[in-house]
Design a protein around this motif. Structure first.
Motif, PDB file in Angstrom:
ATOM      1  N   LYS A  25       0.840  -1.187   0.000  1.00  0.00           N
ATOM      2  CA  LYS A  25       0.000   0.000   0.000  1.00  0.00           C
ATOM      3  C   LYS A  25       0.884   1.249   0.000  1.00  0.00           C
ATOM      4  O   LYS A  25       1.992   1.231   0.533  1.00  0.00           O
ATOM      5  CB  LYS A  25      -0.894  -0.002   1.237  1.00  0.00           C
ATOM      6  CG  LYS A  25      -1.915  -1.113   1.240  1.00  0.00           C
ATOM      7  CD  LYS A  25      -2.596  -1.286   2.568  1.00  0.00           C
ATOM      8  CE  LYS A  25      -3.386  -0.068   2.974  1.00  0.00           C
ATOM      9  NZ  LYS A  25      -4.157  -0.289   4.218  1.00  0.00           N
ATOM     10  N   ASP A  44       0.184   4.116   1.501  1.00  0.00           N
ATOM     11  CA  ASP A  44      -0.002   4.970   2.667  1.00  0.00           C
ATOM     12  C   ASP A  44       0.109   4.191   3.978  1.00  0.00           C
ATOM     13  O   ASP A  44      -0.735   4.307   4.854  1.00  0.00           O
ATOM     14  CB  ASP A  44      -1.351   5.672   2.582  1.00  0.00           C
ATOM     15  CG  ASP A  44      -2.514   4.687   2.474  1.00  0.00           C
ATOM     16  OD1 ASP A  44      -2.281   3.488   2.227  1.00  0.00           O
ATOM     17  OD2 ASP A  44      -3.662   5.124   2.642  1.00  0.00           O
ATOM     18  N   LEU A  45       1.172   3.436   4.121  1.00  0.00           N
ATOM     19  CA  LEU A  45       1.345   2.640   5.330  1.00  0.00           C
ATOM     20  C   LEU A  45       1.612   3.532   6.537  1.00  0.00           C
ATOM     21  O   LEU A  45       2.341   4.522   6.451  1.00  0.00           O
ATOM     22  CB  LEU A  45       2.506   1.660   5.152  1.00  0.00           C
ATOM     23  CG  LEU A  45       2.287   0.558   4.132  1.00  0.00           C
ATOM     24  CD1 LEU A  45       3.571  -0.221   3.907  1.00  0.00           C
ATOM     25  CD2 LEU A  45       1.172  -0.371   4.581  1.00  0.00           C
ATOM     26  N   ASP A  46       1.032   3.150   7.657  1.00  0.00           N
ATOM     27  CA  ASP A  46       1.235   3.877   8.900  1.00  0.00           C
ATOM     28  C   ASP A  46       2.605   3.505   9.491  1.00  0.00           C
ATOM     29  O   ASP A  46       2.904   2.316   9.661  1.00  0.00           O
ATOM     30  CB  ASP A  46       0.119   3.497   9.884  1.00  0.00           C
ATOM     31  CG  ASP A  46       0.313   4.124  11.238  1.00  0.00           C
ATOM     32  OD1 ASP A  46       0.454   5.353  11.313  1.00  0.00           O
ATOM     33  OD2 ASP A  46       0.314   3.363  12.235  1.00  0.00           O
ATOM     34  N   PRO A  47       3.439   4.491   9.792  1.00  0.00           N
ATOM     35  CA  PRO A  47       4.773   4.192  10.325  1.00  0.00           C
ATOM     36  C   PRO A  47       4.750   3.321  11.583  1.00  0.00           C
ATOM     37  O   PRO A  47       5.591   2.433  11.739  1.00  0.00           O
ATOM     38  CB  PRO A  47       5.357   5.570  10.624  1.00  0.00           C
ATOM     39  CG  PRO A  47       4.627   6.501   9.720  1.00  0.00           C
ATOM     40  CD  PRO A  47       3.242   5.929   9.593  1.00  0.00           C
ATOM     41  N   LEU A  48       3.791   3.564  12.469  1.00  0.00           N
ATOM     42  CA  LEU A  48       3.720   2.757  13.693  1.00  0.00           C
ATOM     43  C   LEU A  48       3.337   1.315  13.393  1.00  0.00           C
ATOM     44  O   LEU A  48       3.853   0.388  14.028  1.00  0.00           O
ATOM     45  CB  LEU A  48       2.723   3.374  14.674  1.00  0.00           C
ATOM     46  CG  LEU A  48       3.122   4.740  15.245  1.00  0.00           C
ATOM     47  CD1 LEU A  48       2.015   5.287  16.125  1.00  0.00           C
ATOM     48  CD2 LEU A  48       4.426   4.649  16.010  1.00  0.00           C
ATOM     49  N   ALA A  49       2.475   1.099  12.411  1.00  0.00           N
ATOM     50  CA  ALA A  49       2.087  -0.258  12.025  1.00  0.00           C
ATOM     51  C   ALA A  49       3.270  -0.992  11.388  1.00  0.00           C
ATOM     52  O   ALA A  49       3.482  -2.182  11.646  1.00  0.00           O
ATOM     53  CB  ALA A  49       0.908  -0.217  11.058  1.00  0.00           C
ATOM     54  N   VAL A  50       4.044  -0.296  10.568  1.00  0.00           N
ATOM     55  CA  VAL A  50       5.229  -0.904   9.941  1.00  0.00           C
ATOM     56  C   VAL A  50       6.246  -1.272  11.010  1.00  0.00           C
ATOM     57  O   VAL A  50       6.787  -2.382  11.016  1.00  0.00           O
ATOM     58  CB  VAL A  50       5.844   0.042   8.887  1.00  0.00           C
ATOM     59  CG1 VAL A  50       7.154  -0.515   8.360  1.00  0.00           C
ATOM     60  CG2 VAL A  50       4.870   0.277   7.742  1.00  0.00           C
ATOM     61  N   LYS A  51       6.509  -0.362  11.948  1.00  0.00           N
ATOM     62  CA  LYS A  51       7.464  -0.620  13.028  1.00  0.00           C
ATOM     63  C   LYS A  51       6.998  -1.799  13.876  1.00  0.00           C
ATOM     64  O   LYS A  51       7.793  -2.678  14.234  1.00  0.00           O
ATOM     65  CB  LYS A  51       7.621   0.634  13.896  1.00  0.00           C
ATOM     66  CG  LYS A  51       8.462   0.477  15.147  1.00  0.00           C
ATOM     67  CD  LYS A  51       9.927   0.355  14.847  1.00  0.00           C
ATOM     68  CE  LYS A  51      10.812   0.511  16.062  1.00  0.00           C
ATOM     69  NZ  LYS A  51      10.756  -0.533  17.063  1.00  0.00           N
ATOM     70  N   SER A  52       5.705  -1.863  14.158  1.00  0.00           N
ATOM     71  CA  SER A  52       5.154  -2.967  14.938  1.00  0.00           C
ATOM     72  C   SER A  52       5.335  -4.298  14.216  1.00  0.00           C
ATOM     73  O   SER A  52       5.713  -5.310  14.827  1.00  0.00           O
ATOM     74  CB  SER A  52       3.673  -2.708  15.218  1.00  0.00           C
ATOM     75  OG  SER A  52       3.095  -3.801  15.870  1.00  0.00           O
TER      76      SER A  52
END
Length: 75
Positions: free
Chosen positions: A24, A26-34
């Motif tokens: 995607k 528009d990935l959320d940085p916190l979701a990627v880090k998690s």
């Protein structure tokens, strides 16, 4: 083509990248880090008995542009 490049430090102290296609925009940085933290916690990826993903370093989108100069026919 846009790709997601996840960079980790190996247990041997070297950098190792995991590159994902079909991601995607528009990935959320916190979701990627998690997600990256879950990969490191799993400890299931090894090469020559060295854990490949032992520490999270970074994540980035990588885009490649190709401009064809010429193309020879296969027939």
């Amino acid at each position: 083509m846009k790709r997601l490049q996840l960079s980790f430090k190996t247990a041997a102290g070297k950098k190792h990248d995991l590159v994902l296609n079909y991601i995607k925009d528009d990935l959320d940085p916190l979701a990627v880090k998690s997600a990256m933290d879950k990969i490191t916690a799993s400890k299931i990826f090894e090469k020559d008995t060295v854990q490949l993903y032992s520490e999270v370093l970074s994540a980035k989108y990588v885009e490649r542009t190709e401009t064809e100069i010429f193309k020879k026919s296969l027939v």
